[in-house]
Design a protein around this motif. Structure first.
Motif, PDB file in Angstrom:
ATOM      1  N   VAL A  65       0.839  -1.201   0.000  1.00 27.51           N
ATOM      2  CA  VAL A  65       0.000   0.000   0.000  1.00 27.51           C
ATOM      3  C   VAL A  65       0.873   1.250   0.000  1.00 27.51           C
ATOM      4  O   VAL A  65       0.619   2.197  -0.758  1.00 27.51           O
ATOM      5  N   ASP A  66       1.913   1.265   0.814  1.00 26.62           N
ATOM      6  CA  ASP A  66       2.801   2.421   0.866  1.00 26.62           C
ATOM      7  C   ASP A  66       3.493   2.661  -0.471  1.00 26.62           C
ATOM      8  O   ASP A  66       3.611   3.806  -0.921  1.00 26.62           O
ATOM      9  N   ALA A  67       3.927   1.589  -1.122  1.00 23.62           N
ATOM     10  CA  ALA A  67       4.594   1.726  -2.418  1.00 23.62           C
ATOM     11  C   ALA A  67       3.639   2.274  -3.473  1.00 23.62           C
ATOM     12  O   ALA A  67       3.998   3.170  -4.251  1.00 23.62           O
ATOM     13  N   VAL A  68       2.428   1.778  -3.498  1.00 24.82           N
ATOM     14  CA  VAL A  68       1.445   2.259  -4.476  1.00 24.82           C
ATOM     15  C   VAL A  68       1.052   3.704  -4.164  1.00 24.82           C
ATOM     16  O   VAL A  68       0.886   4.524  -5.069  1.00 24.82           O
ATOM     17  N   ARG A  69       0.937   4.028  -2.882  1.00 27.19           N
ATOM     18  CA  ARG A  69       0.619   5.405  -2.494  1.00 27.19           C
ATOM     19  C   ARG A  69       1.692   6.361  -3.004  1.00 27.19           C
ATOM     20  O   ARG A  69       1.385   7.451  -3.505  1.00 27.19           O
ATOM     21  N   GLU A  70       2.963   5.970  -2.917  1.00 25.78           N
ATOM     22  CA  GLU A  70       4.052   6.795  -3.439  1.00 25.78           C
ATOM     23  C   GLU A  70       3.941   6.962  -4.948  1.00 25.78           C
ATOM     24  O   GLU A  70       4.181   8.051  -5.474  1.00 25.78           O
ATOM     25  N   ARG A  71       3.588   5.869  -5.653  1.00 30.34           N
ATOM     26  CA  ARG A  71       3.419   5.970  -7.105  1.00 30.34           C
ATOM     27  C   ARG A  71       2.284   6.915  -7.463  1.00 30.34           C
ATOM     28  O   ARG A  71       2.395   7.711  -8.408  1.00 30.34           O
ATOM     29  N   VAL A  72       1.185   6.833  -6.739  1.00 30.91           N
ATOM     30  CA  VAL A  72       0.039   7.712  -6.992  1.00 30.91           C
ATOM     31  C   VAL A  72       0.439   9.169  -6.753  1.00 30.91           C
ATOM     32  O   VAL A  72       0.131  10.043  -7.571  1.00 30.91           O
ATOM     33  N   GLU A  73       1.132   9.424  -5.669  1.00 32.43           N
ATOM     34  CA  GLU A  73       1.549  10.794  -5.362  1.00 32.43           C
ATOM     35  C   GLU A  73       2.518  11.316  -6.420  1.00 32.43           C
ATOM     36  O   GLU A  73       2.409  12.456  -6.859  1.00 32.43           O
ATOM     37  N   GLY A  74       3.442  10.474  -6.851  1.00 33.58           N
ATOM     38  CA  GLY A  74       4.375  10.886  -7.904  1.00 33.58           C
ATOM     39  C   GLY A  74       3.646  11.206  -9.205  1.00 33.58           C
ATOM     40  O   GLY A  74       3.953  12.193  -9.882  1.00 33.58           O
ATOM     41  N   ALA A  75       2.670  10.387  -9.561  1.00 33.24           N
ATOM     42  CA  ALA A  75       1.893  10.630 -10.778  1.00 33.24           C
ATOM     43  C   ALA A  75       1.104  11.930 -10.661  1.00 33.24           C
ATOM     44  O   ALA A  75       1.012  12.705 -11.627  1.00 33.24           O
ATOM     45  N   ARG A  76       0.566  12.200  -9.474  1.00 38.47           N
ATOM     46  CA  ARG A  76      -0.187  13.440  -9.273  1.00 38.47           C
ATOM     47  C   ARG A  76       0.722  14.653  -9.435  1.00 38.47           C
ATOM     48  O   ARG A  76       0.368  15.625 -10.127  1.00 38.47           O
ATOM     49  N   VAL A  77       1.907  14.603  -8.859  1.00 43.24           N
ATOM     50  CA  VAL A  77       2.848  15.720  -8.951  1.00 43.24           C
ATOM     51  C   VAL A  77       3.248  15.944 -10.403  1.00 43.24           C
ATOM     52  O   VAL A  77       3.253  17.087 -10.894  1.00 43.24           O
ATOM     53  N   ARG A  78       3.572  14.866 -11.116  1.00 41.63           N
ATOM     54  CA  ARG A  78       3.963  15.013 -12.529  1.00 41.63           C
ATOM     55  C   ARG A  78       2.824  15.572 -13.369  1.00 41.63           C
ATOM     56  O   ARG A  78       3.034  16.416 -14.241  1.00 41.63           O
ATOM     57  N   GLU A 138       0.379  17.554 -12.325  1.00 38.24           N
ATOM     58  CA  GLU A 138       0.229  18.973 -12.004  1.00 38.24           C
ATOM     59  C   GLU A 138       1.340  19.811 -12.644  1.00 38.24           C
ATOM     60  O   GLU A 138       1.088  20.916 -13.122  1.00 38.24           O
ATOM     61  N   GLU A 139       2.566  19.275 -12.666  1.00 38.70           N
ATOM     62  CA  GLU A 139       3.665  19.987 -13.312  1.00 38.70           C
ATOM     63  C   GLU A 139       3.422  20.133 -14.808  1.00 38.70           C
ATOM     64  O   GLU A 139       3.636  21.202 -15.384  1.00 38.70           O
ATOM     65  N   LEU A 140       2.943  19.062 -15.429  1.00 34.23           N
ATOM     66  CA  LEU A 140       2.652  19.116 -16.864  1.00 34.23           C
ATOM     67  C   LEU A 140       1.537  20.117 -17.146  1.00 34.23           C
ATOM     68  O   LEU A 140       1.625  20.917 -18.078  1.00 34.23           O
ATOM     69  N   ALA A 141       0.496  20.101 -16.337  1.00 35.55           N
ATOM     70  CA  ALA A 141      -0.607  21.046 -16.539  1.00 35.55           C
ATOM     71  C   ALA A 141      -0.117  22.469 -16.395  1.00 35.55           C
ATOM     72  O   ALA A 141      -0.520  23.358 -17.170  1.00 35.55           O
ATOM     73  N   SER A 142       0.783  22.717 -15.467  1.00 33.85           N
ATOM     74  CA  SER A 142       1.334  24.058 -15.272  1.00 33.85           C
ATOM     75  C   SER A 142       2.156  24.494 -16.483  1.00 33.85           C
ATOM     76  O   SER A 142       2.022  25.614 -16.963  1.00 33.85           O
ATOM     77  N   VAL A 143       3.005  23.589 -16.969  1.00 33.60           N
ATOM     78  CA  VAL A 143       3.826  23.913 -18.146  1.00 33.60           C
ATOM     79  C   VAL A 143       2.940  24.187 -19.357  1.00 33.60           C
ATOM     80  O   VAL A 143       3.149  25.157 -20.095  1.00 33.60           O
ATOM     81  N   LEU A 144       1.926  23.356 -19.566  1.00 34.66           N
ATOM     82  CA  LEU A 144       1.023  23.560 -20.714  1.00 34.66           C
ATOM     83  C   LEU A 144       0.255  24.861 -20.586  1.00 34.66           C
ATOM     84  O   LEU A 144       0.041  25.562 -21.590  1.00 34.66           O
ATOM     85  N   ALA A 145      -0.148  25.220 -19.381  1.00 36.67           N
ATOM     86  CA  ALA A 145      -0.846  26.482 -19.174  1.00 36.67           C
ATOM     87  C   ALA A 145       0.070  27.658 -19.458  1.00 36.67           C
ATOM     88  O   ALA A 145      -0.356  28.639 -20.076  1.00 36.67           O
ATOM     89  N   GLU A 146       1.321  27.564 -19.041  1.00 37.94           N
ATOM     90  CA  GLU A 146       2.282  28.644 -19.321  1.00 37.94           C
ATOM     91  C   GLU A 146       2.519  28.783 -20.826  1.00 37.94           C
ATOM     92  O   GLU A 146       2.549  29.905 -21.344  1.00 37.94           O
ATOM     93  N   GLU A 147       2.687  27.665 -21.512  1.00 35.29           N
ATOM     94  CA  GLU A 147       2.925  27.715 -22.955  1.00 35.29           C
ATOM     95  C   GLU A 147       1.681  28.257 -23.673  1.00 35.29           C
ATOM     96  O   GLU A 147       1.807  29.010 -24.650  1.00 35.29           O
TER      97      GLU A 147
END
Length: 62
Positions: A33-46, A48-57
């Motif tokens: 569960v902890d490992a999957v939770r980390e994967r989910v959090e990493g995917a969420r961060v990535r 959000e970063e992509l959405a931010s970059v696309l919004a800036e562009e």
């Protein structure tokens, strides 16, 4: 013939073994569960970063 006390001790010993076995299963499940939770959090961060970059562009392109 075994005594009632002896039978109760055997029953308790079996219950303790079962508890230990299930505790090990639970610990391993928590690791998973902890490992999957980390994967989910990493995917969420990535995401959000992509959405931010696309919004800036998009804002620069207007």
């Amino acid at each position: 013939m075994p005594s009632v006390l002896g039978l109760m001790k055997q029953r308790e010993a079996r219950a303790r073994q079962e508890l230990e076995s299930w505790s090990e299963v639970l610990e391993q499940a928590q690791v998973e569960v902890d490992a999957v939770r980390e994967r989910v959090e990493g995917a969420r961060v990535r995401r959000e970063e992509l959405a931010s970059v696309l919004a800036e562009e998009s804002a620069l392109g207007e």
